[in-house]
Design a protein around this motif. Sequence first.
Motif, short mmCIF file in Angstrom:
data_model
loop_
_atom_site.label_atom_id
_atom_site.label_comp_id
_atom_site.label_asym_id
_atom_site.label_seq_id
_atom_site.Cartn_x
_atom_site.Cartn_y
_atom_site.Cartn_z
N CYS A 112 -3.54 -4.21 -3.79
CA CYS A 112 -2.97 -4.97 -2.80
C CYS A 112 -3.48 -4.57 -1.46
O CYS A 112 -3.30 -5.33 -0.51
CB CYS A 112 -1.42 -4.68 -2.88
SG CYS A 112 -1.20 -2.93 -1.97
N GLN A 113 -4.41 -3.82 -1.29
CA GLN A 113 -5.28 -3.46 -0.01
C GLN A 113 -6.38 -3.63 -0.08
O GLN A 113 -7.32 -3.39 0.97
CB GLN A 113 -4.85 -1.70 0.20
CG GLN A 113 -3.33 -1.50 0.49
CD GLN A 113 -2.60 -2.27 1.44
OE1 GLN A 113 -2.82 -2.25 2.72
NE2 GLN A 113 -1.69 -3.21 0.94
N CYS A 117 -0.74 0.22 -8.06
CA CYS A 117 -1.81 -1.04 -8.46
C CYS A 117 -3.29 -0.27 -8.14
O CYS A 117 -4.09 -1.00 -7.67
CB CYS A 117 -1.77 -2.03 -7.30
SG CYS A 117 -2.00 -1.81 -5.65
N PRO A 118 -3.58 0.94 -8.65
CA PRO A 118 -5.04 1.54 -8.64
C PRO A 118 -5.96 0.95 -9.15
O PRO A 118 -5.88 0.11 -10.64
CB PRO A 118 -4.70 2.85 -9.28
CG PRO A 118 -3.74 2.86 -10.14
CD PRO A 118 -2.83 1.56 -9.48
N ILE A 119 -7.31 0.45 -8.90
CA ILE A 119 -8.35 -0.37 -9.50
C ILE A 119 -9.58 0.59 -9.36
O ILE A 119 -9.52 1.59 -8.41
CB ILE A 119 -8.41 -1.64 -8.76
CG1 ILE A 119 -8.71 -1.70 -7.38
CG2 ILE A 119 -7.53 -2.63 -9.16
CD1 ILE A 119 -9.25 -2.76 -6.70
N THR A 120 -10.49 0.24 -10.05
CA THR A 120 -11.86 0.68 -9.88
C THR A 120 -12.67 -0.51 -9.78
O THR A 120 -12.50 -1.52 -10.31
CB THR A 120 -12.34 1.58 -11.26
OG1 THR A 120 -13.89 2.02 -10.63
CG2 THR A 120 -12.32 0.98 -12.29
N GLY A 157 0.80 -1.05 0.09
CA GLY A 157 -0.21 -0.03 0.17
C GLY A 157 0.81 1.21 0.02
O GLY A 157 0.33 2.48 0.44
N VAL A 158 1.96 1.24 -0.42
CA VAL A 158 2.92 2.49 -0.34
C VAL A 158 3.55 2.87 -1.87
O VAL A 158 3.88 3.96 -1.98
CB VAL A 158 4.05 2.36 0.81
CG1 VAL A 158 3.56 2.30 2.14
CG2 VAL A 158 4.91 1.05 0.47
N CYS A 181 -0.65 7.07 -6.61
CA CYS A 181 -1.07 6.22 -7.37
C CYS A 181 -1.82 6.70 -8.68
O CYS A 181 -2.03 6.12 -9.85
CB CYS A 181 -2.20 5.49 -6.69
SG CYS A 181 -3.62 6.57 -6.32
N GLY A 182 -1.81 8.11 -8.59
CA GLY A 182 -2.40 8.81 -9.89
C GLY A 182 -3.83 8.89 -10.11
O GLY A 182 -4.26 9.47 -11.10
#
Length: 225
Positions: free
Chosen positions: A71-72, A53-56, A48-49, A157-158
């Motif tokens: 991952c979180q 790995c951004p998701i929707t 988480g750092v 993460c953007g």
Amino acid sequence: MSHSDSQSSLIRIEVDGAEHPVPEGITVIQAMWHLGRPTIHGVGCLGGVCGACPITYRLPDQPASKTGLACQTAVREGMAITFIPSDSSKKAIALLPKEAPTQKTLFQYYPETRRCTACRACTSVCPQEIDVMGGVRAAINGELATVAEKFTTCVMCGLCAAVCEVQIKPHRVGMYARRLTGAFYPKEATSLLHRIEEVRSGKYDAEWRELLSGDLSALAHDRVM
Ligand code: SF4
Ligand code: SF4
Ligand code: FES
């Protein structure tokens, strides 16, 4: 599917439109591995750092989609998941100015920041629960220290940039503000100075000798969890 998976512990998730059974209680990234995708674009620290790995995702009982870090985020029954390409916004090669920074310094590299419409989309998607829009508004007001403070926990993460309707890159603005305040208004690192003092006083000499001796059993025994 591994032989250790019991049918009762399986749930169904949807990835890019296709349904799959996966064990419950695992993260979205672990689910990808379970489905035979050992390497996917955008996996880094798993803690988480790194923000890679951004998701929707969408849950069956909640029509509004959510965002998070794969991952979180734990898989849930009926969850529909899409991975978001890693942040591709260009980092400005922002040189540190010779004189104390001003609002102009920030806008020299990120002029689009002034276009903020205060829509709040950036704040609503931030997995770190940062007041992103507040940071952008502070940048517009020239409050660099406030900008730097607000983005302290940003993992780059953007997601905030991905949803901005006027192509502002809040995380990049935040990072530059942090660099500027770090360079021009550094705070004394009191914890670090304290630790250096402890090391110099010999507080850790015995453990250090033990480490160098190669016998780590005593250290492992003393480890505080
Ligand atoms: S401020 Fe933007 S880049 Fe930083 S953690 Fe939040 S959404 Fe991600
Ligand atoms: S998403 Fe863009 S326009 Fe909307 S509040 Fe955030 S920075 Fe401003
Ligand atoms: S892999 Fe680093 S934040 Fe998810």
